[in-house]
Design a protein around this motif. Structure first.
Motif, PDB file in Angstrom:
ATOM      1  N   ILE A  67      82.101 108.200  30.442  1.00 52.46           N
ATOM      2  CA  ILE A  67      80.999 108.211  31.373  1.00 52.46           C
ATOM      3  C   ILE A  67      81.101 109.550  32.387  1.00 52.46           C
ATOM      4  O   ILE A  67      81.807 110.170  32.808  1.00 52.46           O
ATOM      5  CB  ILE A  67      82.063 106.781  32.509  1.00 52.46           C
ATOM      6  N   THR A  68      79.247 109.383  32.722  1.00 52.02           N
ATOM      7  CA  THR A  68      78.963 110.636  33.662  1.00 52.02           C
ATOM      8  C   THR A  68      78.887 110.058  34.591  1.00 52.02           C
ATOM      9  O   THR A  68      78.617 111.388  35.988  1.00 52.02           O
ATOM     10  CB  THR A  68      77.325 110.665  32.300  1.00 52.02           C
ATOM     11  N   ARG A  69      78.569 108.866  34.912  1.00 56.15           N
ATOM     12  CA  ARG A  69      78.140 108.867  36.759  1.00 56.15           C
ATOM     13  C   ARG A  69      78.489 107.195  37.042  1.00 56.15           C
ATOM     14  O   ARG A  69      77.891 106.795  36.077  1.00 56.15           O
ATOM     15  CB  ARG A  69      77.218 109.812  37.035  1.00 56.15           C
ATOM     16  N   LEU A  70      78.525 107.169  37.940  1.00 56.67           N
ATOM     17  CA  LEU A  70      78.674 105.712  38.853  1.00 56.67           C
ATOM     18  C   LEU A  70      77.574 105.775  40.067  1.00 56.67           C
ATOM     19  O   LEU A  70      77.790 106.634  40.221  1.00 56.67           O
ATOM     20  CB  LEU A  70      80.003 105.446  39.641  1.00 56.67           C
ATOM     21  N   GLU A  71      76.066 104.910  39.750  1.00 56.48           N
ATOM     22  CA  GLU A  71      76.452 104.873  41.324  1.00 56.48           C
ATOM     23  C   GLU A  71      76.073 103.727  41.571  1.00 56.48           C
ATOM     24  O   GLU A  71      76.194 102.260  41.563  1.00 56.48           O
ATOM     25  CB  GLU A  71      74.254 105.012  41.034  1.00 56.48           C
ATOM     26  N   PRO A  72      75.587 103.567  43.103  1.00 58.61           N
ATOM     27  CA  PRO A  72      75.731 101.732  44.118  1.00 58.61           C
ATOM     28  C   PRO A  72      74.077 101.568  43.312  1.00 58.61           C
ATOM     29  O   PRO A  72      73.164 102.099  43.466  1.00 58.61           O
ATOM     30  CB  PRO A  72      74.980 102.064  44.979  1.00 58.61           C
TER      31      PRO A  72
END
Length: 81
Positions: A67-72
């Motif tokens: 998982i490289t990033r979480l974004e809204p």
């Protein structure tokens, strides 16, 4: 990404729908906290079809390291007071 960081976003109040980006370029939307399970070794995400029925079409399992990033999803970051 560290599982604790992912879990922090999942447990945030109020919950903010998010998009999970993986190292292979794929991404998955998490619109409700019940769509995701986070453990130390795997993150499970329920994937719903366009009909958004009560049951998911399938579930993806990925190593948190991918998982490289979480974004809204809405692009807004909630304020903390």
């Amino acid at each position: 990404m560290r599982p604790a960081e992912i879990q922090k976003q999942v447990k945030a109040q109020p919950f903010v729908p998010m998009r999970i980006h993986l190292s292979d370029g794929s991404n998955y939307d998490v619109r409700h906290p019940e769509m995701i399970i986070v453990s130390h070794t795997v993150v499970s995400v329920a994937v719903y079809g366009k009909d958004d029925t009560s049951l998911p079409e399938h579930v993806i399992f990925c190593d948190p390291i991918h998982i490289t990033r979480l974004e809204p999803i809405n692009g807004n970051v909630p304020r903390t007071t």
